[in-house]
Design a protein around this motif. Structure first.
Motif, PDB file in Angstrom:
ATOM      1  N   ARG A 173     -67.830  52.828  15.561  1.00 22.39           N
ATOM      2  CA  ARG A 173     -66.473  52.349  15.302  1.00 22.39           C
ATOM      3  C   ARG A 173     -66.026  51.291  16.300  1.00 22.39           C
ATOM      4  N   LEU A 174     -66.821  51.082  17.341  1.00 21.86           N
ATOM      5  CA  LEU A 174     -66.417  50.117  18.359  1.00 21.86           C
ATOM      6  C   LEU A 174     -66.238  48.724  17.778  1.00 21.86           C
ATOM      7  N   SER A 175     -67.092  48.344  16.825  1.00 22.72           N
ATOM      8  CA  SER A 175     -66.965  47.008  16.251  1.00 22.72           C
ATOM      9  C   SER A 175     -65.624  46.831  15.560  1.00 22.72           C
ATOM     10  N   ARG A 176     -65.097  47.903  14.975  1.00 24.34           N
ATOM     11  CA  ARG A 176     -63.782  47.832  14.343  1.00 24.34           C
ATOM     12  C   ARG A 176     -62.678  47.706  15.380  1.00 24.34           C
ATOM     13  N   HIS A 177     -62.877  48.348  16.523  1.00 26.39           N
ATOM     14  CA  HIS A 177     -61.859  48.310  17.571  1.00 26.39           C
ATOM     15  C   HIS A 177     -61.871  46.995  18.343  1.00 26.39           C
ATOM     16  N   ALA A 178     -62.991  46.279  18.301  1.00 23.63           N
ATOM     17  CA  ALA A 178     -63.130  45.074  19.125  1.00 23.63           C
ATOM     18  C   ALA A 178     -62.053  44.047  18.814  1.00 23.63           C
ATOM     19  N   ASP A 179     -61.722  43.869  17.548  1.00 22.01           N
ATOM     20  CA  ASP A 179     -60.737  42.847  17.198  1.00 22.01           C
ATOM     21  C   ASP A 179     -59.369  43.173  17.783  1.00 22.01           C
ATOM     22  N   ALA A 180     -58.993  44.459  17.787  1.00 21.71           N
ATOM     23  CA  ALA A 180     -57.708  44.844  18.376  1.00 21.71           C
ATOM     24  C   ALA A 180     -57.695  44.546  19.865  1.00 21.71           C
ATOM     25  N   VAL A 181     -58.799  44.839  20.553  1.00 24.12           N
ATOM     26  CA  VAL A 181     -58.900  44.529  21.984  1.00 24.12           C
ATOM     27  C   VAL A 181     -58.716  43.036  22.214  1.00 24.12           C
ATOM     28  N   VAL A 182     -59.416  42.229  21.437  1.00 20.60           N
ATOM     29  CA  VAL A 182     -59.385  40.780  21.622  1.00 20.60           C
ATOM     30  C   VAL A 182     -58.001  40.212  21.309  1.00 20.60           C
ATOM     31  N   GLN A 183     -57.353  40.706  20.267  1.00 18.14           N
ATOM     32  CA  GLN A 183     -56.020  40.195  19.929  1.00 18.14           C
ATOM     33  C   GLN A 183     -55.002  40.535  21.010  1.00 18.14           C
ATOM     34  N   GLU A 184     -55.081  41.735  21.568  1.00 22.67           N
ATOM     35  CA  GLU A 184     -54.194  42.067  22.686  1.00 22.67           C
ATOM     36  C   GLU A 184     -54.538  41.213  23.906  1.00 22.67           C
ATOM     37  N   GLY A 185     -55.820  40.949  24.115  1.00 20.57           N
ATOM     38  CA  GLY A 185     -56.217  40.062  25.196  1.00 20.57           C
ATOM     39  C   GLY A 185     -55.694  38.653  25.004  1.00 20.57           C
ATOM     40  N   ARG A 186     -55.729  38.169  23.768  1.00 23.67           N
ATOM     41  CA  ARG A 186     -55.198  36.831  23.467  1.00 23.67           C
ATOM     42  C   ARG A 186     -53.710  36.756  23.812  1.00 23.67           C
ATOM     43  N   ARG A 187     -52.965  37.796  23.481  1.00 26.00           N
ATOM     44  CA  ARG A 187     -51.528  37.810  23.804  1.00 26.00           C
ATOM     45  C   ARG A 187     -51.317  37.788  25.315  1.00 26.00           C
ATOM     46  N   LEU A 188     -52.135  38.537  26.039  1.00 25.61           N
ATOM     47  CA  LEU A 188     -52.013  38.529  27.497  1.00 25.61           C
ATOM     48  C   LEU A 188     -52.306  37.144  28.054  1.00 25.61           C
ATOM     49  N   VAL A 189     -53.352  36.498  27.581  1.00 26.47           N
ATOM     50  CA  VAL A 189     -53.680  35.146  28.035  1.00 26.47           C
ATOM     51  C   VAL A 189     -52.513  34.195  27.767  1.00 26.47           C
ATOM     52  N   GLU A 190     -51.911  34.278  26.597  1.00 20.56           N
ATOM     53  CA  GLU A 190     -50.779  33.409  26.270  1.00 20.56           C
ATOM     54  C   GLU A 190     -49.605  33.661  27.208  1.00 20.56           C
ATOM     55  N   ARG A 191     -49.329  34.939  27.509  1.00 21.81           N
ATOM     56  CA  ARG A 191     -48.232  35.246  28.425  1.00 21.81           C
ATOM     57  C   ARG A 191     -48.516  34.677  29.812  1.00 21.81           C
ATOM     58  N   LEU A 192     -49.748  34.814  30.277  1.00 21.08           N
ATOM     59  CA  LEU A 192     -50.086  34.338  31.613  1.00 21.08           C
ATOM     60  C   LEU A 192     -50.056  32.819  31.687  1.00 21.08           C
ATOM     61  N   HIS A 193     -50.411  32.138  30.614  1.00 22.90           N
ATOM     62  CA  HIS A 193     -50.282  30.682  30.614  1.00 22.90           C
ATOM     63  C   HIS A 193     -48.824  30.272  30.855  1.00 22.90           C
ATOM     64  N   GLY A 194     -47.904  31.072  30.376  1.00 26.36           N
ATOM     65  CA  GLY A 194     -46.491  30.780  30.590  1.00 26.36           C
ATOM     66  C   GLY A 194     -46.030  31.012  32.011  1.00 26.36           C
ATOM     67  N   HIS A 195     -46.864  31.680  32.820  1.00 22.51           N
ATOM     68  CA  HIS A 195     -46.504  31.978  34.214  1.00 22.51           C
ATOM     69  C   HIS A 195     -47.276  31.130  35.218  1.00 22.51           C
ATOM     70  N   ARG A 196     -48.041  30.152  34.763  1.00 25.60           N
ATOM     71  CA  ARG A 196     -48.835  29.342  35.687  1.00 25.60           C
ATOM     72  C   ARG A 196     -47.933  28.627  36.684  1.00 25.60           C
ATOM     73  N   GLY A 197     -48.265  28.797  37.963  1.00 24.25           N
ATOM     74  CA  GLY A 197     -47.515  28.116  39.017  1.00 24.25           C
ATOM     75  C   GLY A 197     -46.209  28.784  39.373  1.00 24.25           C
ATOM     76  N   ASP A 198     -45.799  29.819  38.634  1.00 26.09           N
ATOM     77  CA  ASP A 198     -44.558  30.524  38.944  1.00 26.09           C
ATOM     78  C   ASP A 198     -44.789  31.538  40.063  1.00 26.09           C
ATOM     79  N   ALA A 199     -43.766  32.346  40.304  1.00 25.18           N
ATOM     80  CA  ALA A 199     -43.894  33.443  41.257  1.00 25.18           C
ATOM     81  C   ALA A 199     -44.977  34.405  40.767  1.00 25.18           C
ATOM     82  N   PRO A 200     -45.578  35.175  41.672  1.00 22.26           N
ATOM     83  CA  PRO A 200     -46.635  36.102  41.270  1.00 22.26           C
ATOM     84  C   PRO A 200     -46.196  37.045  40.151  1.00 22.26           C
ATOM     85  N   VAL A 201     -47.137  37.355  39.289  1.00 23.89           N
ATOM     86  CA  VAL A 201     -46.930  38.276  38.162  1.00 23.89           C
ATOM     87  C   VAL A 201     -47.486  39.636  38.552  1.00 23.89           C
TER      88      VAL A 201
END
Length: 432
Positions: free
Chosen positions: A95-123
């Motif tokens: 079942r891991l292959s089915r779960h992989a997409d959910a992991v990656v999509q949540e990771g994509r959201r985290l990457v997008e949030r962190l791009h919004g914090h580049r150069g700001d105060a520490p997160v």
């Protein structure tokens, strides 16, 4: 009583000092108890696997039951076997292959949030990683969106604080005593019950033909004849799943990022591997085997800071472990944290060296020298999912960012139910 005070104040120091002072087998007096501490792979194998039927949950987990109830983490016997059987199918490797997409999509959201914090105060990366792992847990195992539930992390923190208080006091303080942390715990338990009730309400009657953990737990809990017992059992099992299912992976990711920051050569090699394996694309399940160095980095982080840092057991009948007699009813401790830093098992054990996990250097290593998820019948049921999640998230972050702690910031371990980072993880976000 002195040892009890040390257990309350600094549990890691207590275990580390005992291993250094007394060797691989020792008896530790704690209040009216004597703890039997074993710190060798063959001793761990005996307790956790070879004679596992003789050992039930021990000190800490028994006392945490007052905070967590009878969920999978604290239960024993037939109830534990029944609970494990209910949740096990959702963690099968296929079942891991089915779960992989959910992991990656949540990771994509985290990457997008962190791009919004580049150069700001520490997160605070602990908060970010907690949100990520809760999101993954909701999407993979519960088939539910957890983003609308406020203060989940705060409530889980109050539950962990209470569980550790129960350990330090050996459950000698009644729950009704109006201490500040006990009031916080009672509020947290009410909040988590509301979350469970809302998840069940959202699911409705559509559970019989669904195969996610939430649906399976609802069906299993309905076997209780008393509606109050059904509600309590469902709360205990879901709260335990929610807590254990996100906390260990969030802790592993936090420790991994903090270690990478102190080793720029590791950061550069991680980025090189992520670009070579993934290019600019999001990972898919089949990419997991193309990230061997990332996997080694995560494994080494878990060696130094194992998510399951202590494995307490209680002997049902008398036993002999490596020639040492263990009486019936004795509390036995296996400590992955000290085992992973044993100078007889690891070269330069306190240093961060992902190359330890190359196939060549692993060859001949004792199997139970490395047990970050426990071992035996009670090995962490979600270890494969957690490992996949950690590897993919580290690769996605390493490809995009340089995450840096403030100069002079000290990262301090906090040994709770998992080995988490005390006080958060402030990191500056910069693009490569």
């Amino acid at each position: 009583m002195r040892m009890l005070a040390v257990m309350s104040r600094d549990r890691l120091a207590m275990m580390t000092d005992a291993a250094a002072r007394y060797g691989d087998a020792s008896r530790l007096p704690v209040a009216h108890k004597t703890l039997y501490f074993f710190n060798r792979p063959d001793y761990a194998k005996h307790v956790l696997t070879d004679n596992a039927a003789n050992y039930t949950k021990g000190i800490g987990l028994v006392h945490a039951r007052r905070a967590l109830g009878d969920g999978l983490l604290t239960s024993d016997g037939d109830l534990w076997r029944k609970q494990r059987k209910v949740v096990q199918p959702s963690f099968q490797a296929k079942r891991l292959s089915r779960h992989a997409d959910a992991v990656v999509q949540e990771g994509r959201r985290l990457v997008e949030r962190l791009h919004g914090h580049r150069g700001d105060a520490p997160v605070d990366m602990v908060a970010e990683l907690t949100g990520l792992t809760l999101g993954v847990l909701g999407r993979t195992l519960l088939d539910s969106d957890l983003s609308g539930f406020d203060s989940l992390g705060e409530s889980f923190g109050a539950v962990q604080d209470q569980a550790m208080f129960e350990l330090a006091t050996l459950s000698a303080v009644p729950m009704w005593v109006p201490l500040a942390h006990q009031r916080r715990f009672r509020r947290a338990r009410r909040h988590l019950q509301q979350v469970v009730d809302e998840l069940v309400r959202r699911r409705g009657a559509d559970v019989v033909d669904r195969d996610d953990v939430l649906s399976r737990l609802i069906v299993s809990a309905r076997q209780e004849k008393d509606p109050a017992a059904e509600r309590t059992r469902l709360r205990d099992e879901l709260v335990t799943l929610l807590l254990a299912g996100h906390e260990t992976t969030a802790s592993t990711l936090g420790w991994t990022l903090s270690l990478i920051d102190g080793h720029p050569d590791v950061a550069a090699r991680l980025r090189e591997e992520a670009i070579g394996a993934l290019g600019g694309e999001l990972p898919v399940y089949e990419d997991l085997h193309r990230l061997p160095y990332t996997t080694m980095v995560v494994e080494e982080a878990m060696r130094l800071f194992p998510p399951v840092w202590l494995l307490p057991r209680r002997a049902t009948a008398g036993d002999e472990v490596g020639g040492y007699l263990v009486p019936a009813g004795a509390d036995v401790l296996i400590c992955p944290y000290t085992m992973h830093r044993h100078p007889g098992l690891w070269d330069n054990p306190d240093s961060f060296d992902p190359e330890r996990f190359t196939p060549e250097r692993q060859r001949g290593r004792a199997r139970y020298a490395y047990i970050p998820f426990g071992a035996g019948p009670r090995v962490c049921v979600g270890s494969n999912l957690g490992m996949m999640e950690a590897v993919f998230i580290v690769a996605m972050l390493a490809r995009e960012f340089r995450l840096s702690l403030p100069v002079g910031h000290r990262v301090t371990p906090e040994p709770m139910l998992s080995l988490r980072i005390r006080g958060g993880l402030p990191m500056s976000v910069r693009a490569w």
